[in-house]
Design a protein around this motif. Structure first.
Motif, PDB file in Angstrom:
ATOM      1  N   PRO A  81     -22.583 -34.306   8.297  1.00 50.45           N
ATOM      2  CA  PRO A  81     -23.106 -33.544   7.126  1.00 50.45           C
ATOM      3  C   PRO A  81     -24.271 -32.578   8.044  1.00 50.45           C
ATOM      4  O   PRO A  81     -24.914 -33.473   8.724  1.00 50.45           O
ATOM      5  CB  PRO A  81     -23.783 -34.541   6.316  1.00 50.45           C
ATOM      6  N   ASN A  82     -24.524 -31.718   7.440  1.00 51.41           N
ATOM      7  CA  ASN A  82     -25.896 -30.956   7.957  1.00 51.41           C
ATOM      8  C   ASN A  82     -26.959 -31.268   7.167  1.00 51.41           C
ATOM      9  O   ASN A  82     -26.932 -32.294   6.251  1.00 51.41           O
ATOM     10  CB  ASN A  82     -25.402 -29.468   7.687  1.00 51.41           C
ATOM     11  N   LYS A  83     -27.907 -30.663   7.347  1.00 55.02           N
ATOM     12  CA  LYS A  83     -29.175 -31.098   6.672  1.00 55.02           C
ATOM     13  C   LYS A  83     -29.087 -31.014   5.009  1.00 55.02           C
ATOM     14  O   LYS A  83     -29.626 -31.636   4.386  1.00 55.02           O
ATOM     15  CB  LYS A  83     -30.531 -30.299   7.300  1.00 55.02           C
ATOM     16  N   SER A  84     -28.735 -29.947   4.619  1.00 54.25           N
ATOM     17  CA  SER A  84     -28.362 -29.777   3.115  1.00 54.25           C
ATOM     18  C   SER A  84     -27.587 -30.758   2.449  1.00 54.25           C
ATOM     19  O   SER A  84     -27.769 -31.421   1.409  1.00 54.25           O
ATOM     20  CB  SER A  84     -27.811 -28.278   2.824  1.00 54.25           C
ATOM     21  N   MET A  85     -26.497 -31.157   3.172  1.00 59.86           N
ATOM     22  CA  MET A  85     -25.896 -32.274   2.705  1.00 59.86           C
ATOM     23  C   MET A  85     -26.316 -33.419   2.935  1.00 59.86           C
ATOM     24  O   MET A  85     -25.990 -34.463   2.049  1.00 59.86           O
ATOM     25  CB  MET A  85     -24.361 -32.281   3.661  1.00 59.86           C
ATOM     26  N   ARG A  86     -27.176 -33.712   3.763  1.00 63.38           N
ATOM     27  CA  ARG A  86     -27.739 -35.092   3.827  1.00 63.38           C
ATOM     28  C   ARG A  86     -28.794 -35.263   2.665  1.00 63.38           C
ATOM     29  O   ARG A  86     -28.889 -36.455   2.026  1.00 63.38           O
ATOM     30  CB  ARG A  86     -28.522 -35.265   5.218  1.00 63.38           C
ATOM     31  N   ARG A  87     -29.397 -34.014   2.269  1.00 60.08           N
ATOM     32  CA  ARG A  87     -30.061 -34.111   0.936  1.00 60.08           C
ATOM     33  C   ARG A  87     -29.469 -34.369  -0.272  1.00 60.08           C
ATOM     34  O   ARG A  87     -29.951 -34.819  -1.035  1.00 60.08           O
ATOM     35  CB  ARG A  87     -30.993 -32.669   1.065  1.00 60.08           C
ATOM     36  N   ASN A  88     -28.473 -33.821  -0.200  1.00 57.09           N
ATOM     37  CA  ASN A  88     -27.393 -34.123  -1.369  1.00 57.09           C
ATOM     38  C   ASN A  88     -27.270 -35.492  -1.292  1.00 57.09           C
ATOM     39  O   ASN A  88     -27.227 -36.128  -2.583  1.00 57.09           O
ATOM     40  CB  ASN A  88     -26.282 -33.171  -1.073  1.00 57.09           C
ATOM     41  N   LEU A  89     -26.788 -36.304  -0.401  1.00 55.60           N
ATOM     42  CA  LEU A  89     -26.577 -37.679  -0.420  1.00 55.60           C
ATOM     43  C   LEU A  89     -27.699 -38.366  -0.884  1.00 55.60           C
ATOM     44  O   LEU A  89     -27.533 -39.469  -1.579  1.00 55.60           O
ATOM     45  CB  LEU A  89     -25.870 -38.015   1.022  1.00 55.60           C
ATOM     46  N   ALA A  90     -28.851 -37.998  -0.356  1.00 56.61           N
ATOM     47  CA  ALA A  90     -30.136 -38.951  -0.682  1.00 56.61           C
ATOM     48  C   ALA A  90     -30.481 -38.856  -2.160  1.00 56.61           C
ATOM     49  O   ALA A  90     -30.787 -39.525  -3.012  1.00 56.61           O
ATOM     50  CB  ALA A  90     -31.227 -38.478   0.102  1.00 56.61           C
ATOM     51  N   ARG A  91     -30.188 -37.369  -2.616  1.00 52.52           N
ATOM     52  CA  ARG A  91     -30.652 -37.088  -4.109  1.00 52.52           C
ATOM     53  C   ARG A  91     -29.531 -37.843  -4.877  1.00 52.52           C
ATOM     54  O   ARG A  91     -29.996 -38.429  -6.007  1.00 52.52           O
ATOM     55  CB  ARG A  91     -30.375 -35.469  -4.341  1.00 52.52           C
ATOM     56  N   ASN A  92     -28.518 -38.138  -4.746  1.00 51.78           N
ATOM     57  CA  ASN A  92     -27.377 -38.825  -5.216  1.00 51.78           C
ATOM     58  C   ASN A  92     -27.232 -40.373  -5.104  1.00 51.78           C
ATOM     59  O   ASN A  92     -26.107 -40.829  -5.350  1.00 51.78           O
ATOM     60  CB  ASN A  92     -26.168 -37.840  -5.206  1.00 51.78           C
ATOM     61  N   SER A  93     -28.278 -40.747  -4.343  1.00 51.18           N
ATOM     62  CA  SER A  93     -27.990 -42.345  -3.561  1.00 51.18           C
ATOM     63  C   SER A  93     -28.043 -43.340  -4.886  1.00 51.18           C
ATOM     64  O   SER A  93     -27.727 -44.265  -4.691  1.00 51.18           O
ATOM     65  CB  SER A  93     -29.182 -42.471  -2.742  1.00 51.18           C
ATOM     66  N   ASP A  94     -28.382 -42.900  -5.998  1.00 53.69           N
ATOM     67  CA  ASP A  94     -28.384 -43.939  -7.177  1.00 53.69           C
ATOM     68  C   ASP A  94     -27.046 -43.867  -7.977  1.00 53.69           C
ATOM     69  O   ASP A  94     -27.057 -44.558  -8.760  1.00 53.69           O
ATOM     70  CB  ASP A  94     -29.469 -43.421  -8.338  1.00 53.69           C
ATOM     71  N   ILE A  95     -26.146 -43.133  -7.454  1.00 54.47           N
ATOM     72  CA  ILE A  95     -24.936 -42.939  -8.132  1.00 54.47           C
ATOM     73  C   ILE A  95     -24.019 -44.128  -7.324  1.00 54.47           C
ATOM     74  O   ILE A  95     -23.872 -44.439  -6.117  1.00 54.47           O
ATOM     75  CB  ILE A  95     -23.997 -41.701  -7.832  1.00 54.47           C
ATOM     76  N   THR A  96     -23.043 -44.707  -8.315  1.00 54.29           N
ATOM     77  CA  THR A  96     -22.230 -45.828  -8.114  1.00 54.29           C
ATOM     78  C   THR A  96     -20.669 -45.142  -8.081  1.00 54.29           C
ATOM     79  O   THR A  96     -20.596 -44.844  -9.311  1.00 54.29           O
ATOM     80  CB  THR A  96     -22.459 -47.204  -8.730  1.00 54.29           C
TER      81      THR A  96
END
Length: 250
Positions: A81-96
């Motif tokens: 993942p690029n930087k933008s995608m890593r931000r996306n993953l971090a933003r949605n880390s509360d999703i199960t």
């Protein structure tokens, strides 16, 4: 006269209809049925050849004057993942996310209707009933999973808090011999700022890696179509051309 083996697929061609992606163009599709014990094997072969599955039908464009639709697959085994995608993953880390057999629910359908009403009011799926949705999920002869994405503690639209968490996104995906094929996905329009479409693709890339599968199939990409721009962000990826699958470069 030679008799065709029973297990050999028969292909059919649709009549022309207005293209949903390019103004002034007309689309035709070639299709066959995916049924019986050979359905999974056939689905693998056809998907690798540029077909998509919808219920028990495999289809691909067969337009007379246009070749704009290009089959796309992400090379999951090499993806980072690029930087933008890593931000996306971090933003949605509360999703199960939980994976189930392909079985529909009224909760899924309610989310599906909200998504269509917000995003695709004039699309071909806009009038789908709960029965139509159930058929979309259940009518499959190939290994298919449904993945539910939830946030714990988040209130549902009626204000209640579900024990398992609020359902905010769903993906219907086929498990193939060489990858995952994302058949259809949808999400809660109230959470559009989370870029859940991209998040589900990232999640599928990881699921493919965890299974040891090299690819994630995204369907078709049309150059110049704003609806399709997001697909080329996930690289490396292959595009299917006249000589087979080739690595895509700008």
């Amino acid at each position: 006269m030679t008799n065709q083996p029973v297990h050999s697929p028969q292909f059919f061609l649709t009549a022309p209809s207005p293209c949903p992606y390019l103004d002034g163009q007309f689309e035709r599709k070639v299709f066959t049925h995916l049924v019986g014990e050979k359905a999974a094997e056939l689905n693998d072969l056809l998907t690798q050849g540029g077909f998509r599955r919808s219920q028990n039908i495999a289809y691909r464009p067969a337009c007379e004057s246009c070749r704009a639709c290009v089959s796309v697959r992400i090379v999951a085994s090499e993806f980072e993942p690029n930087k933008s995608m890593r931000r996306n993953l971090a933003r949605n880390s509360d999703i199960t996310a939980r994976e189930f057999q392909a079985e529909p629910s009224s909760e899924q359908y309610a989310l599906f209707r909200d998504y269509l009403d917000a995003r695709h009011q004039r699309g071909g799926m806009s009038d789908m009933t709960v029965l139509d949705y159930a058929m979309m999920v259940e009518d499959t002869y190939v290994p298919t999973k449904i993945i539910e994405y939830r946030i714990e503690g988040e209130p549902d639209p009626d204000g209640s808090i579900a024990e398992q968490g609020r359902l905010i996104a769903v993906a219907l995906s086929d498990i193939m011999g060489d990858g995952l094929s994302m058949v259809y996905s949808f999400f809660d329009p109230d959470y559009a700022s989370r870029s859940l479409g991209s998040y589900m693709i990232l999640d599928h890339i990881q699921r493919a890696k965890d299974r040891g599968l090299p690819h994630v199939y995204l369907g078709y990409w049309v150059e110049g179509s704003r609806k399709m721009e997001y697909k080329t962000r996930f690289r490396p990826q292959d595009h299917l051309g006249p000589s087979g699958w080739d690595r895509y470069e700008d």
